[in-house]
Design an enzyme around this catalytic site. Structure first.
Site, PDB file in Angstrom:
ATOM      1  N   LYS A  76      52.844  33.240  45.509  1.00 16.10           N
ATOM      2  CA  LYS A  76      52.739  34.186  44.408  1.00 16.10           C
ATOM      3  C   LYS A  76      54.117  34.681  43.961  1.00 16.10           C
ATOM      4  CE  LYS A  76      48.384  34.004  43.580  1.00 16.10           C
ATOM      5  NZ  LYS A  76      47.904  33.458  42.288  1.00 16.10           N
TER       6      LYS A  76
ATOM      7  N   TYR B 231      50.434  32.568  51.190  1.00 19.68           N
ATOM      8  CA  TYR B 231      49.943  33.068  49.900  1.00 19.68           C
ATOM      9  C   TYR B 231      51.015  33.917  49.216  1.00 19.68           C
ATOM     10  CZ  TYR B 231      46.971  35.680  46.617  1.00 19.68           C
ATOM     11  OH  TYR B 231      46.427  36.252  45.488  1.00 19.68           O
TER      12      TYR B 231
END
Length: 237
Positions: free
Chosen positions: A139, A135
């Protein structure tokens, strides 16, 4: 009145963003994975339109772009859709914003949902093609994509937003940040006539913050765009 597309608008921050923008009188087109994901499909007439598709599937991303393009050029696109973990993380969080941006006519304003966790992301792009990115990696990459758009397209403003760790389905009920504040920056960036910096900002609750240095690095941005083009077969333009 602006024509605005919000991805991942069936729940959480995406829904809150879409509802706030529609409440201000804008024409909001919402994206959801499928119609059953909408809170009340019978109330879909509150939106200017609905586009459907699974952003973890590249062919469906392209179909979402075709559906969205039928509404004409958007004034604003809010890339809100995201997932926290799993094999689809890189596709939803990074590949989908890239493909939709590449396939749609350039809007006046682009807004990308980032995260404070991007600061622990890796610049090793091998996880993009293998689908093993974390993740945090995805990002960081979408934040760098936002910066790349800001640098390359003078007619389009592009910003990244850290909404905070808020109590959505993804964030969890114990998340400590303010859920209401979580969507206000996106709405403000989408509609305010005078934002400083005008483009290339990384925002948290309407205040700029310094992102990971790699997000601002032109060489990394170029490597990322090349990797995304190679992965999808679609140039950013």
């Amino acid at each position: 009145m602006a024509l605005i597309l919000v991805t991942g608008a069936s729940t959480g921050l995406g829904r809150d963003t879409a509802e706030a923008l529609a409440g201000e009188g804008h024409d909001v087109v919402v994206h959801a994975r499928n119609r059953s994901r909408l809170d009340d499909p019978a109330q879909a007439d509150r939106w200017a339109g609905v586009v459907l598709g699974d952003l973890s599937v590249p062919d469906e991303i392209e179909d979402v772009a075709r559906q969205a393009a039928a509404f004409g050029r958007f004034d604003v696109v809010v890339h809100n859709a995201g997932v926290l973990s799993g094999p689809e993380t890189v596709t939803v969080n990074t590949v989908a914003p890239y493909l939709l941006t590449a396939l749609l006519e350039k809007p006046s304003r682009l807004i990308h949902l980032s995260s404070g966790m991007h600061r622990s992301g890796s610049t090793d792009l091998s996880g993009l093609t293998r689908g093993t990115a974390s993740y945090s990696d995805t990002k960081l990459w979408v934040t760098a994509l936002s910066q790349a758009c800001a640098a390359r397209w003078p007619g389009t403003t592009s910003h990244a937003v850290d909404p905070g760790w808020v109590p959505t389905r993804m964030g969890g009920a114990s998340a400590p940040d303010d859920l209401v504040a979580g969507h206000r920056t996106q709405v403000w960036l989408a509609t305010h006539p005078d934002v400083t910096p005008a483009t290339g900002g990384y925002w948290y609750h309407r205040q700029t913050r310094a992102p990971h240095p790699a997000a601002l690095d032109e060489e990394f941005q170029a490597r990322l765009l090349h990797a995304l083009e190679e992965h999808t077969g679609v140039p950013l333009g």
